[in-house]
Design an enzyme around this catalytic site. Sequence first.
Site, PDB file in Angstrom:
ATOM      1  N   LYS A 138      23.856  39.452  80.972  1.00  0.00           N
ATOM      2  CA  LYS A 138      23.958  40.626  81.848  1.00  0.00           C
ATOM      3  C   LYS A 138      22.899  41.692  81.538  1.00  0.00           C
ATOM      4  CE  LYS A 138      28.723  40.323  83.427  1.00  0.00           C
ATOM      5  NZ  LYS A 138      29.980  41.022  83.647  1.00  0.00           N
ATOM      6  N   ASP A 146      30.601  44.572  89.285  1.00  0.00           N
ATOM      7  CA  ASP A 146      31.859  44.696  88.528  1.00  0.00           C
ATOM      8  C   ASP A 146      32.452  46.071  88.808  1.00  0.00           C
ATOM      9  OD1 ASP A 146      31.894  42.230  87.268  1.00  0.00           O
ATOM     10  OD2 ASP A 146      30.687  42.910  85.582  1.00  0.00           O
TER      11      ASP A 146
HETATM   12  P1  NAP Z   1      34.146  42.437  75.128  1.00  0.00           P
HETATM   13  O1  NAP Z   1      32.829  43.068  75.433  1.00  0.00           O
HETATM   14  O2  NAP Z   1      34.239  41.379  74.086  1.00  0.00           O
HETATM   15  O3  NAP Z   1      35.166  43.639  74.740  1.00  0.00           O
HETATM   16  C1  NAP Z   1      36.485  43.365  74.365  1.00  0.00           C
HETATM   17  C2  NAP Z   1      37.125  44.635  73.812  1.00  0.00           C
HETATM   18  O4  NAP Z   1      38.457  44.313  73.445  1.00  0.00           O
HETATM   19  C3  NAP Z   1      36.453  45.168  72.566  1.00  0.00           C
HETATM   20  O5  NAP Z   1      36.614  46.567  72.535  1.00  0.00           O
HETATM   21  C4  NAP Z   1      37.282  44.513  71.451  1.00  0.00           C
HETATM   22  O6  NAP Z   1      37.291  45.255  70.267  1.00  0.00           O
HETATM   23  C5  NAP Z   1      38.665  44.560  72.044  1.00  0.00           C
HETATM   24  N1  NAP Z   1      39.507  43.536  71.456  1.00  0.00           N
HETATM   25  C6  NAP Z   1      39.242  42.211  71.336  1.00  0.00           C
HETATM   26  N2  NAP Z   1      40.275  41.580  70.743  1.00  0.00           N
HETATM   27  C7  NAP Z   1      41.196  42.542  70.468  1.00  0.00           C
HETATM   28  C8  NAP Z   1      42.469  42.524  69.848  1.00  0.00           C
HETATM   29  N3  NAP Z   1      43.013  41.370  69.411  1.00  0.00           N
HETATM   30  N4  NAP Z   1      43.132  43.674  69.731  1.00  0.00           N
HETATM   31  C9  NAP Z   1      42.607  44.810  70.175  1.00  0.00           C
HETATM   32  N5  NAP Z   1      41.395  44.928  70.777  1.00  0.00           N
HETATM   33  C10 NAP Z   1      40.709  43.783  70.912  1.00  0.00           C
HETATM   34  O7  NAP Z   1      34.779  41.794  76.434  1.00  0.00           O
HETATM   35  P2  NAP Z   1      34.655  42.282  77.955  1.00  0.00           P
HETATM   36  O8  NAP Z   1      33.535  41.544  78.592  1.00  0.00           O
HETATM   37  O9  NAP Z   1      34.670  43.758  77.996  1.00  0.00           O
HETATM   38  O10 NAP Z   1      36.005  41.672  78.561  1.00  0.00           O
HETATM   39  C11 NAP Z   1      37.286  42.179  78.193  1.00  0.00           C
HETATM   40  C12 NAP Z   1      38.353  41.534  79.074  1.00  0.00           C
HETATM   41  O11 NAP Z   1      38.109  41.899  80.430  1.00  0.00           O
HETATM   42  C13 NAP Z   1      38.380  40.005  79.050  1.00  0.00           C
HETATM   43  O12 NAP Z   1      39.711  39.580  79.064  1.00  0.00           O
HETATM   44  C14 NAP Z   1      37.709  39.607  80.345  1.00  0.00           C
HETATM   45  O13 NAP Z   1      38.175  38.371  80.849  1.00  0.00           O
HETATM   46  C15 NAP Z   1      38.146  40.749  81.246  1.00  0.00           C
HETATM   47  N6  NAP Z   1      37.217  40.957  82.374  1.00  0.00           N
HETATM   48  C16 NAP Z   1      37.722  40.833  83.621  1.00  0.00           C
HETATM   49  C17 NAP Z   1      36.889  41.036  84.712  1.00  0.00           C
HETATM   50  C18 NAP Z   1      37.445  40.885  86.100  1.00  0.00           C
HETATM   51  O14 NAP Z   1      36.662  40.843  87.058  1.00  0.00           O
HETATM   52  N7  NAP Z   1      38.738  40.828  86.271  1.00  0.00           N
HETATM   53  C19 NAP Z   1      35.539  41.356  84.521  1.00  0.00           C
HETATM   54  C20 NAP Z   1      35.058  41.497  83.218  1.00  0.00           C
HETATM   55  C21 NAP Z   1      35.913  41.279  82.140  1.00  0.00           C
HETATM   56  P3  NAP Z   1      36.467  44.816  68.960  1.00  0.00           P
HETATM   57  O15 NAP Z   1      35.156  45.507  69.095  1.00  0.00           O
HETATM   58  O16 NAP Z   1      37.327  45.363  67.863  1.00  0.00           O
HETATM   59  O17 NAP Z   1      36.377  43.319  68.947  1.00  0.00           O
END
Ligand code: NAP
Length: 280
Positions: free
Chosen positions: A63, A99
Amino acid sequence: MQQYALIGFPLGHSLSPQIHERLFALSGAQADYRLLTVSPEELPSRMPELRELSGFNVTIPHKQAVIPFLDGLSERARLYDAVNTVRAENGRLIGHNTDCDGFLYTMRSHKIALDTDVCVLGAGGVGRMFAIECARRGASVTVAARTQSLDKARALSVEMLGKTGRSARIADLAEIPGQFGLVINATPVGMYPHTEESPVPDAFLERTEAVFDCIYNPAETALLRAARALGKPCAGGMDMLVWQAAAAQQIWLGVQFAESDIQRVIAEMNGYLPHWEGAK
Ligand code: NAP
């Protein structure tokens, strides 16, 4: 026939082809959408192939990495320094970020207001976009992260201040003080197969008016189930996934979709989830 694709690595299973094919059928577009697995090392050498397409979507890990290979960026893509949709315009590749459109259309269709006290759970890629976009719309934002990631949340607050003039309150996920108009889950907690997990205790939901969980698998996470049991307005991640695809097709093809059609595609995709390879 126009050719579109999704690039990412690893791609595994993706719902994007199903969603885009449904949307092409709705708009009557003669177009094809496929998955292209492109590793980080391959990205530069695959650009000539990508330039042959009418447009493409971009997912993790490209991205940001794709930006130097593009000829221009939309205002939103520049704001978030992230591109998920590319359109070929007279041989020039222009990067967009849908997004953000997906999130805003979802909130609008569920009549969930953003100019309120918003608590964003997680400070990763999508949480960063939610926090900045809510602040841009007048929200008072709290970013809640786990203890080891509080520095990430603080860095996001500094970025928010620079981009929106509003910083965020920072909270530890384990103990979030305050009352909220909206809680947004931007962590993967509750995603399949860990469907009984929730990023916050159920009792916390008594202190919020509405809940958006951006996870799309399962359609109803434990967080949403608990919020619905309390009678709170809720929205799920499939809405955002389908709306961001619709926004990409608006950019590629200039098509507009009726809200009722999009709602039908969201329901179909939620119904398809149990049969989806990615959900097994
Ligand atoms: P990311 O960049 O990896 O960020 C994930 C965040 O969640 C980070 O702040 C991480 O904290 C935290 N986290 C991970 N595991 C955790 C846990 N066990 N307990 C508490 N906090 C935790 O991921 P992302 O791309 O932002 O995506 C996040 C979610 O959004 C995913 O489930 C993804 O499928 C969803 N999403 C959905 C859409 C949609 O169109 N519906 C689009 C994008 C993303 P740390 O820094 O501590 O690891």
